[in-house]
Scaffold this motif. Structure first.
Motif, PDB file in Angstrom:
ATOM      1  N   VAL A  33      -8.662   3.123  -9.089  1.00 49.98           N
ATOM      2  CA  VAL A  33      -7.914   4.282  -8.595  1.00 49.98           C
ATOM      3  C   VAL A  33      -7.052   3.897  -7.393  1.00 49.98           C
ATOM      4  O   VAL A  33      -5.870   4.245  -7.313  1.00 49.98           O
ATOM      5  CB  VAL A  33      -8.878   5.430  -8.227  1.00 49.98           C
ATOM      6  CG1 VAL A  33      -8.117   6.566  -7.539  1.00 49.98           C
ATOM      7  CG2 VAL A  33      -9.574   5.963  -9.471  1.00 49.98           C
ATOM      8  N   VAL A  34      -7.637   3.162  -6.434  1.00 51.37           N
ATOM      9  CA  VAL A  34      -6.881   2.755  -5.241  1.00 51.37           C
ATOM     10  C   VAL A  34      -5.732   1.842  -5.629  1.00 51.37           C
ATOM     11  O   VAL A  34      -4.617   1.967  -5.113  1.00 51.37           O
ATOM     12  CB  VAL A  34      -7.810   2.062  -4.224  1.00 51.37           C
ATOM     13  CG1 VAL A  34      -7.009   1.470  -3.071  1.00 51.37           C
ATOM     14  CG2 VAL A  34      -8.839   3.051  -3.695  1.00 51.37           C
ATOM     15  N   ASP A  35      -5.977   0.904  -6.562  1.00 49.24           N
ATOM     16  CA  ASP A  35      -4.929  -0.010  -7.003  1.00 49.24           C
ATOM     17  C   ASP A  35      -3.811   0.747  -7.715  1.00 49.24           C
ATOM     18  O   ASP A  35      -2.627   0.435  -7.547  1.00 49.24           O
ATOM     19  CB  ASP A  35      -5.527  -1.069  -7.933  1.00 49.24           C
ATOM     20  CG  ASP A  35      -4.489  -2.093  -8.370  1.00 49.24           C
ATOM     21  OD1 ASP A  35      -4.005  -2.848  -7.513  1.00 49.24           O
ATOM     22  OD2 ASP A  35      -4.160  -2.133  -9.573  1.00 49.24           O
ATOM     23  N   GLU A  38      -1.770   2.626  -5.071  1.00 50.44           N
ATOM     24  CA  GLU A  38      -1.287   1.838  -3.939  1.00 50.44           C
ATOM     25  C   GLU A  38       0.213   2.004  -3.744  1.00 50.44           C
ATOM     26  O   GLU A  38       1.005   1.910  -4.683  1.00 50.44           O
ATOM     27  CB  GLU A  38      -1.608   0.356  -4.155  1.00 50.44           C
ATOM     28  CG  GLU A  38      -1.232  -0.514  -2.974  1.00 50.44           C
ATOM     29  CD  GLU A  38      -1.582  -1.964  -3.201  1.00 50.44           C
ATOM     30  OE1 GLU A  38      -1.457  -2.761  -2.266  1.00 50.44           O
ATOM     31  OE2 GLU A  38      -1.997  -2.296  -4.329  1.00 50.44           O
ATOM     32  N   GLY A  39       0.594   2.267  -2.505  1.00 53.42           N
ATOM     33  CA  GLY A  39       1.992   2.406  -2.158  1.00 53.42           C
ATOM     34  C   GLY A  39       2.579   3.780  -2.384  1.00 53.42           C
ATOM     35  O   GLY A  39       3.757   4.011  -2.162  1.00 53.42           O
ATOM     36  N   THR A  40       1.761   4.743  -2.837  1.00 55.98           N
ATOM     37  CA  THR A  40       2.237   6.095  -3.070  1.00 55.98           C
ATOM     38  C   THR A  40       1.625   7.040  -2.050  1.00 55.98           C
ATOM     39  O   THR A  40       0.693   6.701  -1.328  1.00 55.98           O
ATOM     40  CB  THR A  40       1.859   6.562  -4.494  1.00 55.98           C
ATOM     41  OG1 THR A  40       0.425   6.702  -4.591  1.00 55.98           O
ATOM     42  CG2 THR A  40       2.312   5.547  -5.538  1.00 55.98           C
ATOM     43  N   ARG A  41       2.161   8.268  -2.017  1.00 59.18           N
ATOM     44  CA  ARG A  41       1.578   9.275  -1.148  1.00 59.18           C
ATOM     45  C   ARG A  41       0.162   9.630  -1.587  1.00 59.18           C
ATOM     46  O   ARG A  41      -0.679  10.006  -0.788  1.00 59.18           O
ATOM     47  CB  ARG A  41       2.456  10.534  -1.179  1.00 59.18           C
ATOM     48  CG  ARG A  41       3.844  10.316  -0.609  1.00 59.18           C
ATOM     49  CD  ARG A  41       4.684  11.565  -0.692  1.00 59.18           C
ATOM     50  NE  ARG A  41       6.024  11.349  -0.165  1.00 59.18           N
ATOM     51  CZ  ARG A  41       6.977  12.256  -0.157  1.00 59.18           C
ATOM     52  NH1 ARG A  41       6.748  13.455  -0.647  1.00 59.18           N
ATOM     53  NH2 ARG A  41       8.160  11.983   0.342  1.00 59.18           N
ATOM     54  N   GLY A  42      -0.091   9.494  -2.889  1.00 60.52           N
ATOM     55  CA  GLY A  42      -1.419   9.791  -3.406  1.00 60.52           C
ATOM     56  C   GLY A  42      -2.485   8.868  -2.855  1.00 60.52           C
ATOM     57  O   GLY A  42      -3.657   9.248  -2.762  1.00 60.52           O
ATOM     58  N   GLU A  43      -2.089   7.638  -2.453  1.00 60.86           N
ATOM     59  CA  GLU A  43      -3.065   6.698  -1.888  1.00 60.86           C
ATOM     60  C   GLU A  43      -3.654   7.257  -0.599  1.00 60.86           C
ATOM     61  O   GLU A  43      -4.867   7.244  -0.392  1.00 60.86           O
ATOM     62  CB  GLU A  43      -2.398   5.362  -1.620  1.00 60.86           C
ATOM     63  CG  GLU A  43      -3.327   4.331  -0.992  1.00 60.86           C
ATOM     64  CD  GLU A  43      -2.598   3.078  -0.575  1.00 60.86           C
ATOM     65  OE1 GLU A  43      -3.273   2.103  -0.207  1.00 60.86           O
ATOM     66  OE2 GLU A  43      -1.353   3.089  -0.585  1.00 60.86           O
ATOM     67  N   ARG A  47      -7.584   8.563   0.042  1.00 62.62           N
ATOM     68  CA  ARG A  47      -8.440   8.074   1.122  1.00 62.62           C
ATOM     69  C   ARG A  47      -8.919   9.223   2.004  1.00 62.62           C
ATOM     70  O   ARG A  47     -10.068   9.221   2.464  1.00 62.62           O
ATOM     71  CB  ARG A  47      -7.674   7.052   1.960  1.00 62.62           C
ATOM     72  CG  ARG A  47      -7.414   5.743   1.231  1.00 62.62           C
ATOM     73  CD  ARG A  47      -6.611   4.777   2.082  1.00 62.62           C
ATOM     74  NE  ARG A  47      -6.421   3.498   1.391  1.00 62.62           N
ATOM     75  CZ  ARG A  47      -5.708   2.493   1.857  1.00 62.62           C
ATOM     76  NH1 ARG A  47      -5.116   2.617   3.042  1.00 62.62           N
ATOM     77  NH2 ARG A  47      -5.578   1.384   1.170  1.00 62.62           N
ATOM     78  N   GLY A  48      -8.046  10.198   2.224  1.00 64.78           N
ATOM     79  CA  GLY A  48      -8.449  11.361   3.012  1.00 64.78           C
ATOM     80  C   GLY A  48      -9.543  12.159   2.331  1.00 64.78           C
ATOM     81  O   GLY A  48     -10.501  12.601   2.977  1.00 64.78           O
ATOM     82  N   VAL A  49      -9.411  12.340   1.010  1.00 61.12           N
ATOM     83  CA  VAL A  49     -10.428  13.082   0.266  1.00 61.12           C
ATOM     84  C   VAL A  49     -11.759  12.341   0.294  1.00 61.12           C
ATOM     85  O   VAL A  49     -12.824  12.943   0.499  1.00 61.12           O
ATOM     86  CB  VAL A  49      -9.956  13.311  -1.194  1.00 61.12           C
ATOM     87  CG1 VAL A  49     -11.098  13.868  -2.040  1.00 61.12           C
ATOM     88  CG2 VAL A  49      -8.770  14.264  -1.216  1.00 61.12           C
ATOM     89  N   ILE A  50     -11.727  11.010   0.093  1.00 61.74           N
ATOM     90  CA  ILE A  50     -12.956  10.216   0.130  1.00 61.74           C
ATOM     91  C   ILE A  50     -13.607  10.307   1.501  1.00 61.74           C
ATOM     92  O   ILE A  50     -14.843  10.462   1.622  1.00 61.74           O
ATOM     93  CB  ILE A  50     -12.655   8.745  -0.220  1.00 61.74           C
ATOM     94  CG1 ILE A  50     -12.242   8.617  -1.684  1.00 61.74           C
ATOM     95  CG2 ILE A  50     -13.869   7.873   0.048  1.00 61.74           C
ATOM     96  CD1 ILE A  50     -13.299   9.047  -2.671  1.00 61.74           C
ATOM     97  N   PHE A  51     -12.812  10.255   2.568  1.00 56.87           N
ATOM     98  CA  PHE A  51     -13.361  10.354   3.917  1.00 56.87           C
ATOM     99  C   PHE A  51     -14.032  11.703   4.134  1.00 56.87           C
ATOM    100  O   PHE A  51     -15.140  11.789   4.691  1.00 56.87           O
ATOM    101  CB  PHE A  51     -12.251  10.155   4.952  1.00 56.87           C
ATOM    102  CG  PHE A  51     -12.709  10.351   6.373  1.00 56.87           C
ATOM    103  CD1 PHE A  51     -13.417   9.370   7.041  1.00 56.87           C
ATOM    104  CD2 PHE A  51     -12.443  11.551   7.033  1.00 56.87           C
ATOM    105  CE1 PHE A  51     -13.847   9.564   8.337  1.00 56.87           C
ATOM    106  CE2 PHE A  51     -12.880  11.752   8.342  1.00 56.87           C
ATOM    107  CZ  PHE A  51     -13.583  10.768   9.000  1.00 56.87           C
ATOM    108  N   ILE A  86      -7.510  21.563  -4.528  1.00 56.23           N
ATOM    109  CA  ILE A  86      -6.268  21.121  -3.889  1.00 56.23           C
ATOM    110  C   ILE A  86      -5.933  19.695  -4.313  1.00 56.23           C
ATOM    111  O   ILE A  86      -4.762  19.356  -4.555  1.00 56.23           O
ATOM    112  CB  ILE A  86      -6.391  21.222  -2.356  1.00 56.23           C
ATOM    113  CG1 ILE A  86      -6.510  22.690  -1.935  1.00 56.23           C
ATOM    114  CG2 ILE A  86      -5.198  20.569  -1.669  1.00 56.23           C
ATOM    115  CD1 ILE A  86      -6.807  22.881  -0.460  1.00 56.23           C
ATOM    116  N   ALA A  87      -6.955  18.841  -4.398  1.00 52.95           N
ATOM    117  CA  ALA A  87      -6.721  17.449  -4.778  1.00 52.95           C
ATOM    118  C   ALA A  87      -6.159  17.353  -6.193  1.00 52.95           C
ATOM    119  O   ALA A  87      -5.243  16.572  -6.455  1.00 52.95           O
ATOM    120  CB  ALA A  87      -8.022  16.651  -4.670  1.00 52.95           C
TER     121      ALA A  87
END
Length: 261
Positions: A33-35, A38-43, A47-51, A86-87
């Motif tokens: 998912v992270v890969d 990567e490089g998008t606003r979704g990245e 990370r914010g959602v995971i945190f 929201i996600a």
């Protein structure tokens, strides 16, 4: 602390190889998912959602449940539902990309042929722009994502064709100025602002803003950049912060094939 001890005690009841496989699969999914993002606003959003989820679970287990803050526990569960809704709404473009990739028939089999077609389309466009002395700068994204630069331009997300590239750089069009970024067989964005290399960075030779931008973007990434001079019509290729000038069609095909395949 007692909650964590209870958790590890429950995990200890399972076979170690089952736990190892489960952790490996979870890590694999998170990495994919992270890969993908990567490089998008979704990245950043991911990370914010995971945190939020990790921090919330820790607070819920270590504080709320031990002190029996039932109302806080109820509100937090409602908050989690809202975050997930929201996600899903925020990740619509990324979800659409995933579904399109999954639904695309023979994706892996046809990928080499597809990228070869993209190479030929780009060669046709660049040779045509060169003959007409129309200035152009095309950045080919590779493993290092260029999301921060893509956000400065106009999103397109269309299949690479010679006609599209010629239209983008035709003088007088709204997107002809600055750079266009290509990812795979897609034109991702146009009118993208790139960092400029310092004046005189090519062995003391004075170069224009397009060539400086090509050197600037390839110095900080593994991208390959094509430049067409509007004064002379000459074609240049930038890689690893170096500029190769007066490229003919055969060398251009070699550079593009290396960049894509």
């Amino acid at each position: 602390m007692q909650t964590l001890i209870d958790y590890f005690n429950r995990v200890g009841e399972y076979s170690w190889w089952i736990v190892a496989i489960e952790l490996f699969l979870i890590g694999l999914v998170v990495y994919w998912v992270v890969d993908f993002l990567e490089g998008t606003r979704g990245e950043r959003l991911f990370r914010g959602v995971i945190f939020i989820l990790v921090a919330g679970v820790l607070v819920l287990n270590l504080v709320v449940e031990r002190l029996e803050f039932l109302r806080l526990q109820y509100l937090y569960k409602g908050f989690l539902i809202a975050v997930l809704i929201i996600a899903v709404a925020a990740f619509q473009p990324e979800i659409r990309r995933v579904l399109m990739r999954i639904g695309q028939p023979r994706f892996w089999v046809g990928s080499s042929h597809q990228l070869s077609r993209t190479v030929e389309e780009m060669i046709t466009a660049v040779i045509g722009l060169s003959a007409a002395k129309i200035g152009a700068i095309i950045v080919i994204e590779k493993r290092v994502a260029l999301g921060e630069f893509i956000e400065t331009g106009v999103r397109i997300d269309a299949k690479v064709t010679a006609e599209l590239l010629k239209t983008i750089f035709h003088p007088g069009t709204a997107l002809h100025d600055m750079a266009t970024i290509v990812r795979g067989d897609r034109v991702i964005a146009a009118s993208v602002q790139l960092p400029l290399a310092e004046v005189g960075s090519v062995d003391g030779v004075e170069i224009g803003s397009r060539h400086r931008a090509a050197i600037g973007i390839t110095s900080g990434s593994d991208a390959t950049c094509l430049v067409v001079s509007e004064q002379t019509g000459t074609i240049s290729v930038a890689k690893n912060g170096r500029l190769f000038r007066d490229i003919d069609e055969s060398r251009l095909r070699k550079y593009l094939t290396s960049a894509f395949l």
